[in-house]
Write a protein that holds these residues in place. Structure first.
Motif, PDB file in Angstrom:
ATOM      1  N   LEU B 195       0.834  -1.202   0.000  1.00 24.83           N
ATOM      2  CA  LEU B 195       0.000   0.000   0.000  1.00 24.83           C
ATOM      3  C   LEU B 195       0.870   1.255   0.000  1.00 24.83           C
ATOM      4  CD1 LEU B 195      -2.909  -1.163   2.303  1.00 24.83           C
ATOM      5  CD2 LEU B 195      -2.906  -0.884  -0.183  1.00 24.83           C
ATOM      6  N   GLY B 216      -5.561  -9.953  -3.761  1.00 20.47           N
ATOM      7  CA  GLY B 216      -6.242  -8.986  -2.905  1.00 20.47           C
ATOM      8  C   GLY B 216      -5.642  -7.601  -3.092  1.00 20.47           C
ATOM      9  N   ILE B 217      -4.306  -7.552  -3.157  1.00 15.46           N
ATOM     10  CA  ILE B 217      -3.621  -6.280  -3.362  1.00 15.46           C
ATOM     11  C   ILE B 217      -3.856  -5.765  -4.775  1.00 15.46           C
ATOM     12  CG2 ILE B 217      -1.308  -5.317  -3.666  1.00 15.46           C
ATOM     13  CD1 ILE B 217      -2.174  -5.310  -0.794  1.00 15.46           C
ATOM     14  N   ARG B 220      -6.829  -3.826  -5.094  1.00 16.90           N
ATOM     15  CA  ARG B 220      -6.818  -2.513  -4.448  1.00 16.90           C
ATOM     16  C   ARG B 220      -5.957  -1.491  -5.164  1.00 16.90           C
ATOM     17  NH1 ARG B 220      -6.049  -3.863   1.882  1.00 16.90           N
ATOM     18  NH2 ARG B 220      -6.202  -1.618   2.147  1.00 16.90           N
ATOM     19  N   VAL B 221      -4.850  -1.929  -5.779  1.00 17.67           N
ATOM     20  CA  VAL B 221      -3.916  -0.924  -6.291  1.00 17.67           C
ATOM     21  C   VAL B 221      -3.819  -0.851  -7.817  1.00 17.67           C
ATOM     22  CG1 VAL B 221      -2.514  -1.150  -4.209  1.00 17.67           C
ATOM     23  CG2 VAL B 221      -1.831  -2.366  -6.268  1.00 17.67           C
TER      24      VAL B 221
END
Lengths: 305, 336
Positions: B195, B216-217, B220-221
């Protein structure tokens, strides 16, 4: 860092003590000194007088303490052959050995480290193979034979350098090459292995990813790490040269302590043998200690232990 | 938006005793200025070698080929050693998998950070030092001044990776390639670091290629995602497209394997993909995924399967139309 140094100094002192006991005992173990000094035709009475004179009739531990006590004060007894104090004798001979071993180490490092680096940069190339050949020859040739060949080629045939004696620095060149060459292979192989390992490491890849020039990567990032084991080895090799220069000093007629030790052993001149043994051991200890300290300076991870 | 980096048919071959290994085969993708592209795939799919190939940091034996790696218009495949060195660390930076060994153990953090800027910019040591302190604070390291004098072994893995990130930022690069930057770290720190990276990417307006298998990351990014399998890109698209409507059976498999916050329903079983990645020594005929694919049919073996573009963003490598494979997948799910 201070803690590290104290620890190392303490260990060095312990080793020095042990060595002094061994140097002392070995000579006593080699036979009855009084009988040897007196010679073959001596009567029992003569031997008894000598025993009295040299304090050889005292118990061993008292003899040791006497010797050590005097030794610490710079009195290592008198030579039985030369009309001189042992200390004076050593003071006279030591510079020659130091010059010889120093030049020998310089020659060994100056040849082995660059060769090791170049060999590591091009593994399995002709450069690598040539370096390996030079190294194997150094290990395989008997020291005295190599010394004689040097004398023959550079002294007699080309007439470039003197082959005997220790009057000028030029006199030391051939002996130093002959002495140093023997250490070259070990140092070269270790430099090569170390460089190969380091060049494959992640931090060298990082250095490339940072866009640094090749020579910075090689000489700053790689060599600094690869040289650490080489430093330890070199200090030991230097010690070996100090003690192991007997053959070289004899072949080239250099009046150093190796030559002195050899003479004194054949003459049963035990105060000199004892002193040389102790001196070389102490040099060895100091060199290893210096090697450790140099390594600690090079490798920050060593400083904490 | 113009492409900052455009990779055209990039291949990497490695000669081995057993034959030629083809770990990366005609890979195509692009990264726009200031966007995040995530490359996902399982171990051995060629994603790390792809990233090393971009930086020209491949192992010596590896052979790089392709129609171009265009970085801001310049073809990196044709760049000289010197030109490449002047880009690396300067306009493109790389963060590696192994923070424990990626920093030189013999030099201080400060020295290693300053050196990169002294190399590429005309700055004094003091200016480089100030920049290093500023960036160490940016990546969340307290006592930055003190850290400069420390050696890597005095720092934890998480801190070292933060230092690596800060070091990469020293010259303000346009592109950062992060090759599984958190694989070697504690689980608790992994998300923090990723993050942080995403946050810095936005703040400094850099393009980021993030190689990871943490979906999952990715959710998000990432702006866009490229899925790799056995040396090939099998699917590409924006993160929404790929997660909402995966077109390739492999992507669909991957997505059922990993719980994704807000996407995976509580109580449902997580999937797995049976079988193993095929050996990439010698050529593979047909679709690389066919042995593990629930939809495989005879054509998958014989025909070579090309990457099909749907539009500028979206592409996939499968013989089945997206509708057909989605229909089959739904039928299989219903049958269970």
């Amino acid at each position: 860092m201070l803690n590290f140094m104290t620890k190392r100094l303490f260990v060095a002192a312990l080793v020095a003590f042990t060595v002094s006991v061994i140097a002392f005992s070995l000579l006593r173990l080699s036979g009855d000194l009084a009988t040897m000094i007196a010679g073959e035709d001596a009567s029992a009475q003569d031997i008894e007088i000598i025993r009295e004179q040299y304090g050889l009739n005292k118990p061993y531990h008292l003899q040791y303490l006497d010797w050590l006590g005097d030794g610490v004060q710079g009195d290592l007894g008198e030579s039985m052959f030369y009309p001189e104090e042992v200390t004076a004798l050593i003071k006279d001979r030591l510079p020659n050995t130091l010059t010889l071993a120093g030049l020998g180490v310089l020659f060994a490092m100056g040849l082995a480290i660059p060769m090791g680096v170049i060999a590591a940069l091009r593994p399995d190339s002709w450069v690598d193979r040539t370096a390996l050949t030079i190294a194997v020859l150094g290990q395989a040739l008997p020291g005295f034979w190599f010394a004689l060949m040097l004398m023959f080629v550079f002294g007699l045939f080309l007439r470039w350098l003197p082959i005997s004696g220790n009057e000028t620095l030029a006199h030391f060149i051939l002996p130093a090459i002959s002495l140093g060459y023997y250490s070259t292979p070990a140092v070269m192989r270790l430099t090569r292995t170390g460089m190969l390992e380091v060049l494959n490491s992640d931090y060298i890849r990082t250095a490339h990813a940072k866009g640094l020039p090749t020579f910075v990567i090689l000489f700053k990032h790689a060599l600094r790490n690869a040289i650490i084991p080489v430093v330890a080895l070199s200090s030991v090799q230097f010690g070996n040269m100090l003690g192991g220069s007997v053959v070289t000093e004899t072949v080239f007629q250099i009046q150093g302590i190796g030559h002195l030790a050899w003479e004194s052993i054949s003459r049963n001149d035990f105060p000199v043998v004892q002193a040389v043994l102790l001196l070389v051991a102490c040099f060895y200890i100091v060199l290893v200690l210096l090697g450790d300290l140099l390594n600690a300076w090079l490798d920050p991870r060593l400083r904490v232990t | 938006m113009s492409a900052l980096l455009e990779v055209k048919n990039l291949s990497v071959d490695i000669p081995l005793a057993a034959g030629m290994l083809h770990p990366v085969q005609k890979v195509n993708f692009h990264v726009d200025k200031g966007e995040t592209l995530c490359i996902v795939g399982e171990s051995g799919c060629g994603k790390s070698l792809t990233s090393l190939a971009l930086m020209n940091l491949l192992p010596k034996k590896a052979i790089r080929a392709g129609d171009g790696i265009l970085f801001d218009g310049d073809d990196l495949l044709k760049a000289s050693h010197r030109e490449m060195a002047s880009l690396r660390g300067n306009r493109m930076g790389m963060i590696f998998q192994e923070p424990m060994t990626s920093l030189n153990p013999s030099f201080t953090i400060g020295n290693q950070m300053e050196e990169i800027m002294l190399q590429h910019r005309k700055v004094s040591r003091q200016e480089a030092r100030d920049r290093a302190v500023y960036l160490l604070e940016k990546v969340g390291i307290t006592g930055a001044h003190r850290r400069l004098g420390q050696y890597p072994h005095q720092l934890s893995g998480g801190l070292r990776q933060r230092v690596m990130i800060a070091m990469t930022l020293m010259c303000g690069p346009d592109l950062i390639i992060a090759d599984e930057p958190t694989t070697a770290l504690d689980v608790t720190i992994q998300a923090q670091i990723l993050l942080l990276l995403a946050e810095l990417q936005r703040e400094f307006d850099m393009a980021l290629i993030l190689i990871t298998h943490d979906l999952g990351i990715v959710a998000r990014v990432a702006d866009r995602v490229a899925v790799m399998y056995a040396g090939q890109v099998v699917e590409q698209g924006t993160v929404e497209q790929v997660f909402e409507q995966p077109l390739h059976p492999y992507t669909r498999g991957l997505l059922t394997c990993i719980p994704i916050p807000g996407k995976t329903k509580r109580g449902t079983h997580l999937g797995s993909i049976p079988g193993m990645v095929p050996s990439m020594i010698g050529g593979i005929q047909g679709c690389h995924f066919r042995d593990r694919c629930p939809h495989a049919f005879s054509d998958c073996l014989s025909n070579s399967v090309e990457l099909r573009s749907i539009d500028e963003q979206r592409a996939y490598r499968c013989l089945l139309s997206p509708e057909e494979s989605a229909r089959q997948a739904a039928a299989m799910e219903a049958a269970q």
